[in-house]
Design an enzyme around this catalytic site. Structure first.
Site, PDB file in Angstrom:
ATOM      1  N   GLY A 105       0.677  -1.217   0.024  1.00  0.00           N
ATOM      2  CA  GLY A 105      -0.086   0.072   0.118  1.00  0.00           C
ATOM      3  C   GLY A 105       0.819   1.329  -0.147  1.00  0.00           C
ATOM      4  O   GLY A 105       0.264   2.469   0.213  1.00  0.00           O
ATOM      5  N   ASN A 123      -6.332   2.840 -12.326  1.00  0.00           N
ATOM      6  CA  ASN A 123      -5.239   1.998 -11.936  1.00  0.00           C
ATOM      7  C   ASN A 123      -3.874   2.493 -12.098  1.00  0.00           C
ATOM      8  O   ASN A 123      -3.711   3.481 -12.932  1.00  0.00           O
ATOM      9  CB  ASN A 123      -5.323   0.763 -12.449  1.00  0.00           C
ATOM     10  N   HIS A 151      -0.070   1.447 -12.869  1.00  0.00           N
ATOM     11  CA  HIS A 151       0.840   0.236 -13.722  1.00  0.00           C
ATOM     12  C   HIS A 151       2.114   0.720 -13.523  1.00  0.00           C
ATOM     13  O   HIS A 151       2.544   1.596 -14.192  1.00  0.00           O
ATOM     14  CB  HIS A 151       0.108  -0.376 -14.722  1.00  0.00           C
ATOM     15  N   MET A 203      -4.631  -6.943  -6.677  1.00  0.00           N
ATOM     16  CA  MET A 203      -4.049  -8.277  -7.456  1.00  0.00           C
ATOM     17  C   MET A 203      -5.388  -8.946  -7.908  1.00  0.00           C
ATOM     18  O   MET A 203      -4.680 -10.255  -7.984  1.00  0.00           O
ATOM     19  CB  MET A 203      -2.936  -8.831  -6.702  1.00  0.00           C
TER      20      MET A 203
HETATM   21  C1  GRF Z   1       3.018  -0.681  -7.816  1.00  0.00           C
HETATM   22  O1  GRF Z   1       4.267  -0.994  -8.359  1.00  0.00           O
HETATM   23  C2  GRF Z   1       1.989  -0.505  -8.564  1.00  0.00           C
HETATM   24  O2  GRF Z   1       2.351   0.069  -9.843  1.00  0.00           O
HETATM   25  C3  GRF Z   1       1.542  -1.994  -9.168  1.00  0.00           C
HETATM   26  O3  GRF Z   1       1.707  -2.676  -7.797  1.00  0.00           O
HETATM   27  C4  GRF Z   1       2.777  -2.063  -6.973  1.00  0.00           C
HETATM   28  C5  GRF Z   1       1.966  -1.770  -5.724  1.00  0.00           C
HETATM   29  O4  GRF Z   1       2.862  -1.378  -4.727  1.00  0.00           O
HETATM   30  N1  GRF Z   1       0.285  -1.875  -9.652  1.00  0.00           N
HETATM   31  P1  GRF Z   1       2.336  -0.509  -3.296  1.00  0.00           P
HETATM   32  O5  GRF Z   1       1.323  -1.701  -2.842  1.00  0.00           O
HETATM   33  O6  GRF Z   1       1.369   0.632  -3.885  1.00  0.00           O
HETATM   34  O7  GRF Z   1       3.152  -0.469  -2.697  1.00  0.00           O
END
Ligand code: GRF
Length: 204
Positions: A15, A110, A112, A93
């Site tokens: 997060g 989202n 990415h 996820m």
């Molecule tokens: C990030 O790199 C985001 O781009 C991808 O998953 C990762 C999540 O990291 N979708 P976090 O949980 O926000 O630290």
């Protein structure tokens, strides 16, 4: 000032992007407030971090539902109970169904870790390094049925440097993710985004 837009954040893990959104939204003139954080994984580190920041948290554990439909119904029911304007996926996820996505069309975004449309899917940093690509980055986009696809709101380019491994590259991209995501959400929440077919037009 007009009322702040109500945003829910969906997470599955640590997060850090969620934290960047929560921190940005603490500013008085930010156009959105983070109303709740929902995780499909009970053990997600981000849940504790959100709670420590005073944000309502909710677990909707996909493993406790008989079907994806039941899971998504529970998720949608909770999100609607929070009267949200927008959803921000931040390391969420779980693949969402076409039906769920249709309900939140143009209201779900989202982040990415690649310069989309290149490198959809997982392990982007490893794949970038394996291909010898020199320019990498991150993208915030509207969520559409196809994974990591959808009109692009904003992107930041990050160089791939000699000697990088997946960890150093991921860390460099993540710094930019934490800048980009709050900016992109602010564009959406302040109504500065117009969706024209498959493209996002932004105004200042
Ligand atoms: C990030 O790199 C985001 O781009 C991808 O998953 C990762 C999540 O990291 N979708 P976090 O949980 O926000 O630290």
């Amino acid at each position: 000032m007009t009322a702040k837009k109500r945003v829910g954040v969906l997470i599955s893990g640590r997060g850090s992007n969620m934290m960047a959104l929560i921190e940005a939204a603490r500013h008085a003139n930010y156009p959105a407030e983070i109303v709740c954080v929902v995780s499909n994984r009970p053990e997600a580190e981000g849940l504790k971090r959100a709670a420590a920041m005073g944000i309502a948290t909710k677990i909707v554990d996909h493993k406790t539902y008989a079907s994806r439909e039941d899971f998504e119904t529970a998720l949608d029911d909770y999100l609607r109970s929070q009267r949200l304007d927008f959803l921000a996926l931040a390391g969420f996820m779980r693949v969402l169904s076409v039906e769920f996505i249709a309900k939140w069309r143009d209201r779900a975004i989202n982040i990415h870790p690649s310069l989309l449309p290149a490198y959809r899917g997982l392990h982007t940093h490893e794949r970038v390094l394996a291909d010898g690509v020199k320019a990498h980055g991150c993208t915030v986009h509207l969520v559409r049925a196809e994974l990591d696809n959808g009109p692009i709101i904003a992107q930041t380019r990050v160089p791939v440097l000699p000697g990088d491994d997946a960890e150093t590259l991921a860390a460099r991209v993540l710094i930019e993710e934490h800048r980009l995501y709050p900016q992109a959400l602010a564009l959406l929440a302040s109504g500065r985004i117009r969706i024209d077919g498959d493209q996002v037009k932004t105004s200042s």
